[in-house]
Design an enzyme around this catalytic site. Sequence first.
Site, mmCIF file in Angstrom:
data_model
loop_
_atom_site.group_PDB
_atom_site.id
_atom_site.type_symbol
_atom_site.label_atom_id
_atom_site.label_comp_id
_atom_site.label_asym_id
_atom_site.label_seq_id
_atom_site.Cartn_x
_atom_site.Cartn_y
_atom_site.Cartn_z
ATOM 1 N N VAL A 98 0.878 -1.180 0.000
ATOM 2 C CA VAL A 98 0.000 0.000 0.000
ATOM 3 C C VAL A 98 0.910 1.224 0.000
ATOM 4 O O VAL A 98 1.739 1.393 0.905
ATOM 5 C CB VAL A 98 -0.946 0.020 1.219
ATOM 6 C CG1 VAL A 98 -1.821 1.276 1.182
ATOM 7 C CG2 VAL A 98 -1.822 -1.231 1.252
ATOM 8 N N HIS A 102 3.131 3.806 6.131
ATOM 9 C CA HIS A 102 2.480 3.320 7.353
ATOM 10 C C HIS A 102 3.517 2.607 8.203
ATOM 11 O O HIS A 102 4.348 1.848 7.711
ATOM 12 C CB HIS A 102 1.313 2.387 7.020
ATOM 13 C CG HIS A 102 1.631 1.360 5.970
ATOM 14 N ND1 HIS A 102 1.648 1.652 4.628
ATOM 15 C CD2 HIS A 102 1.965 0.055 6.079
ATOM 16 C CE1 HIS A 102 1.983 0.573 3.946
ATOM 17 N NE2 HIS A 102 2.187 -0.412 4.809
ATOM 18 N N HIS A 104 4.012 -0.187 10.826
ATOM 19 C CA HIS A 104 3.383 -1.374 11.415
ATOM 20 C C HIS A 104 3.782 -1.410 12.889
ATOM 21 O O HIS A 104 4.983 -1.383 13.207
ATOM 22 C CB HIS A 104 3.900 -2.655 10.773
ATOM 23 C CG HIS A 104 3.525 -2.855 9.339
ATOM 24 N ND1 HIS A 104 2.487 -3.660 8.949
ATOM 25 C CD2 HIS A 104 4.054 -2.358 8.194
ATOM 26 C CE1 HIS A 104 2.405 -3.670 7.623
ATOM 27 N NE2 HIS A 104 3.347 -2.881 7.142
HETATM 28 P P1 5GP Z 1 2.682 -3.199 3.549
HETATM 29 O O1 5GP Z 1 2.780 -4.592 2.968
HETATM 30 O O2 5GP Z 1 2.376 -2.176 2.460
HETATM 31 O O3 5GP Z 1 3.833 -2.799 4.402
HETATM 32 O O4 5GP Z 1 1.432 -3.230 4.516
HETATM 33 C C1 5GP Z 1 0.131 -3.044 4.087
HETATM 34 C C2 5GP Z 1 -0.761 -3.586 5.169
HETATM 35 O O5 5GP Z 1 -2.079 -3.094 4.961
HETATM 36 C C3 5GP Z 1 -0.858 -5.108 5.188
HETATM 37 O O6 5GP Z 1 -0.406 -5.600 6.447
HETATM 38 C C4 5GP Z 1 -2.336 -5.391 4.940
HETATM 39 O O7 5GP Z 1 -2.813 -6.475 5.684
HETATM 40 C C5 5GP Z 1 -2.996 -4.078 5.341
HETATM 41 N N1 5GP Z 1 -4.226 -3.791 4.631
HETATM 42 C C6 5GP Z 1 -4.441 -3.928 3.289
HETATM 43 N N2 5GP Z 1 -5.694 -3.540 2.981
HETATM 44 C C7 5GP Z 1 -6.286 -3.159 4.142
HETATM 45 C C8 5GP Z 1 -7.602 -2.665 4.455
HETATM 46 O O8 5GP Z 1 -8.473 -2.484 3.603
HETATM 47 N N3 5GP Z 1 -7.844 -2.404 5.762
HETATM 48 C C9 5GP Z 1 -6.902 -2.576 6.740
HETATM 49 N N4 5GP Z 1 -7.272 -2.289 7.987
HETATM 50 N N5 5GP Z 1 -5.658 -3.036 6.478
HETATM 51 C C10 5GP Z 1 -5.357 -3.322 5.196
#
Ligand code: 5GP
Length: 116
Positions: A98, A102, A104
């Site tokens: 995404v 963000h 985590h």
């Molecule tokens: P990344 O992989 O980009 O570091 O983390 C993206 C995070 O966003 C993932 O852990 C995924 O589970 C979370 N995520 C994706 N779509 C949604 C959503 O629609 N709602 C929420 N609450 N989390 C999401």
Amino acid sequence: MSSDNCLFCKILNGEIPAEIIYESETAIGFRDINAKAPTHVLVIPRKHISTINDIEVHDETVIGSLYTAAREIAVQEGIAEDGYRAVMNCNESAGQTVFHIHLHILGGRQMDWPPG
Ligand code: 5GP
Ligand code: ZN
């Protein structure tokens, strides 16, 4: 990706529901939909910034506020003393899916190091 098509901007403006557990002037925190630990919260700036590579000097206060949020969320979730991980992925090789930065916040279990 522009903010128009951004999933997390849609969460920010209420178009997509999320379990929001933290709000400040500059950031919000909500539970990850696919939790990888008993506590898995995402902290995002209200300002759309796509990746760490797009952070500018004038964003430093906003970026700092993500860690203030992390500290407060850790206390709220009862994981501050045991410990937790605060991690931000940048681009595909790191697993970013995404493209609105963000932090985590992961806690409630023992973490491995290094991450996979
Ligand atoms: P990344 O992989 O980009 O570091 O983390 C993206 C995070 O966003 C993932 O852990 C995924 O589970 C979370 N995520 C994706 N779509 C949604 C959503 O629609 N709602 C929420 N609450 N989390 C999401
Ligand atoms: Zn966005």
